[in-house]
Design a protein around this motif. Structure first.
Motif, PDB file in Angstrom:
ATOM      1  N   GLN A  30       0.832  -1.206   0.000  1.00 30.41           N
ATOM      2  CA  GLN A  30       0.000   0.000   0.000  1.00 30.41           C
ATOM      3  C   GLN A  30       0.864   1.253   0.000  1.00 30.41           C
ATOM      4  O   GLN A  30       0.608   2.200  -0.755  1.00 30.41           O
ATOM      5  CB  GLN A  30      -0.924   0.002   1.218  1.00 30.41           C
ATOM      6  CG  GLN A  30      -1.915   1.159   1.234  1.00 30.41           C
ATOM      7  CD  GLN A  30      -2.860   1.077   2.427  1.00 30.41           C
ATOM      8  OE1 GLN A  30      -2.657   0.262   3.325  1.00 30.41           O
ATOM      9  NE2 GLN A  30      -3.871   1.907   2.429  1.00 30.41           N
ATOM     10  N   GLY A  34      -3.208   6.130   1.460  1.00 31.37           N
ATOM     11  CA  GLY A  34      -2.756   5.342   2.603  1.00 31.37           C
ATOM     12  C   GLY A  34      -1.280   5.127   2.663  1.00 31.37           C
ATOM     13  O   GLY A  34      -0.802   4.192   3.297  1.00 31.37           O
ATOM     14  N   ARG A  83       0.383   4.820   6.171  1.00 29.85           N
ATOM     15  CA  ARG A  83      -0.005   3.788   7.110  1.00 29.85           C
ATOM     16  C   ARG A  83       1.043   2.723   7.200  1.00 29.85           C
ATOM     17  O   ARG A  83       1.912   2.602   6.333  1.00 29.85           O
ATOM     18  CB  ARG A  83      -1.347   3.189   6.697  1.00 29.85           C
ATOM     19  CG  ARG A  83      -2.481   4.219   6.690  1.00 29.85           C
ATOM     20  CD  ARG A  83      -3.758   3.614   6.160  1.00 29.85           C
ATOM     21  NE  ARG A  83      -4.782   4.620   6.018  1.00 29.85           N
ATOM     22  CZ  ARG A  83      -5.942   4.416   5.417  1.00 29.85           C
ATOM     23  NH1 ARG A  83      -6.236   3.225   4.928  1.00 29.85           N
ATOM     24  NH2 ARG A  83      -6.844   5.383   5.320  1.00 29.85           N
ATOM     25  N   THR A  99       0.548  -3.616   5.788  1.00 26.48           N
ATOM     26  CA  THR A  99      -0.733  -4.316   5.811  1.00 26.48           C
ATOM     27  C   THR A  99      -0.565  -5.749   5.361  1.00 26.48           C
ATOM     28  O   THR A  99       0.433  -6.078   4.720  1.00 26.48           O
ATOM     29  CB  THR A  99      -1.756  -3.611   4.899  1.00 26.48           C
ATOM     30  OG1 THR A  99      -1.203  -3.549   3.567  1.00 26.48           O
ATOM     31  CG2 THR A  99      -2.038  -2.215   5.397  1.00 26.48           C
TER      32      THR A  99
END
Length: 396
Positions: free
Chosen positions: A120, A390, A393, A396
């Motif tokens: 991501q 994103g 972040r 993931t």
């Protein structure tokens, strides 16, 4: 071409405060261990020389587009560049090699950028780097070409809209930007690297297997003459990207024999692929019959230049103004060709400016426009797009 080249993203790296691409921190001379992996948020000393190489590659491509090939630029000059530059045009015809250098730099930078990142975050960083300036360039070029009195080809409204997706080439639509074919190659490289390396987690072993697997698969794809395999595996450009990845492994540990083998094999394959593509030009608008030795040398220069950065031989090239040069490379690459045509026509045919001065003024104007796009489009929009996708972040 078009950054090429390609151009950069043709050749962009993981961002940090102040923008640009940076290198791992120097280690003590008595430390012979490979450099440790760093997370995407950790600061790294900047590789200024890489910014300089990107700008030189973009200028080489511009020289090719203005004086090393024919086609629309001949209409802008009022005669073939072979007439405008009777001696220089045969040298300017090698400027396309800037695209090959872009792809090698891209392999180096994307491998560095993906290390320690989630998919991501990686995708967000690439999208934020490529899209804002690209959208602005597509809109600007389409608007200029729609003006009355502009005698260069324009696209339909439908084709303009699909160009905003960066997927016009596989759909067969006309291109607003001639150089966008290199961006399509870059995007396919990003996808392959993200799926095969970033998704499972970047490690040296995984990167090596990726390089070996892609090399073999691309050669088999060329032998099979299967269009879908060609589209996915890009046999004509794969070795350039792979060579850049190998050079980044060398940058991490110059004693890495496997990395050196990847680099050498990639150079050998790249020179052959480029000779096959460029010795006898496939289009009447290209100047044909370049020297095979000249082509081999042009490709080798790109590898050697990035190799000098990888080995730290250009670390003394630490001039801060190269930060700006690197930032301008991508927007300059996007706009210089198509917007250069009406500028050349206005200066040379309209005002009678000599050919060499016309080229210099056109390059200066395109660099000024690139600065405006960087300051007015990239700087405000890149952080917003990265955050919205994103990119900040965790894994993931």
């Amino acid at each position: 071409m078009t950054s090429a080249t390609k151009t950069g993203d043709l050749v962009e790296s993981r961002p940090r405060v102040g923008g640009g691409w940076s290198r791992p921190a120097a280690k003590p001379r008595n430390d012979t261990a490979p450099r440790p992996c760093r997370g995407p948020g950790e600061a790294r000393p900047r590789l200024y020389a890489l910014d300089g190489l990107r700008l030189l590659a973009a200028l080489a491509v511009a020289a090719y587009h203005y004086g090393g090939r024919d086609g629309e630029i001949g209409k802008a000059w009022g005669a073939s560049p072979a007439v405008q530059f009777p001696t220089a045009h045969s040298w300017l015809a090698y400027g396309w090699a800037g695209v090959q250098a872009f792809f090698v730099i891209s392999g180096f930078v994307i491998c560095a950028s993906g290390w320690g990142r989630s998919v991501q975050s990686f995708v967000a960083s690439r999208a934020a780097r490529l899209l804002p300036a690209y959208w602005a360039a597509v809109i600007l070029v389409a608007a200029v070409f729609a003006l009355p009195g502009i005698a260069f080809a324009r696209v339909s409204a439908s084709e303009f809209l699909v160009n905003l997706t960066m997927l016009q080439m596989p759909l067969g639509a006309d291109r607003v930007l001639g150089v966008c074919w290199t961006l399509w190659a870059e995007v396919r490289f990003y996808v392959l690297f993200a799926l095969c390396v970033v998704l499972p987690g970047v490690t040296r072993r995984r990167v090596i297997w990726f390089c070996g697997g892609w090399t073999l698969a691309s050669v088999l794809a060329r032998a099979s003459k299967e269009p879908l395999l060609d589209l996915v595996l890009m046999p004509e450009y794969a070795s350039l990207f792979i060579g850049g990845i190998g050079l980044y492994l060398v940058h991490r540990d110059r004693r890495d024999a496997t990395a050196w083998l990847i680099v050498v094999f990639s150079l050998l394959l790249s020179q052959y692929q480029t000779v096959e593509a460029m010795w006898h030009a496939p289009n009447a608008d290209f100047f044909s019959y370049r020297s095979q030795l000249g082509i081999v040398l042009a490709v080798t220069v790109g590898f050697v230049a990035v190799g000098a950065v990888a080995l730290g031989l250009l670390n003394r090239v630490d001039w801060p103004w190269l930060t700006t040069a690197g930032a301008l490379t991508y927007p300059f690459y996007l706009v210089h060709e198509h917007l250069g045509w009406p500028v050349v026509q206005a200066l040379h045919q309209g005002l009678g400016v000599p050919s060499s001065l016309t080229v210099a003024l056109t390059v200066a104007l395109m660099l000024a426009l690139a600065w405006l796009l960087h300051r007015g489009v990239e700087r405000p929009l890149q952080p917003l797009l990265r955050a919205s996708l994103g990119g900040r972040r965790g894994r993931t």
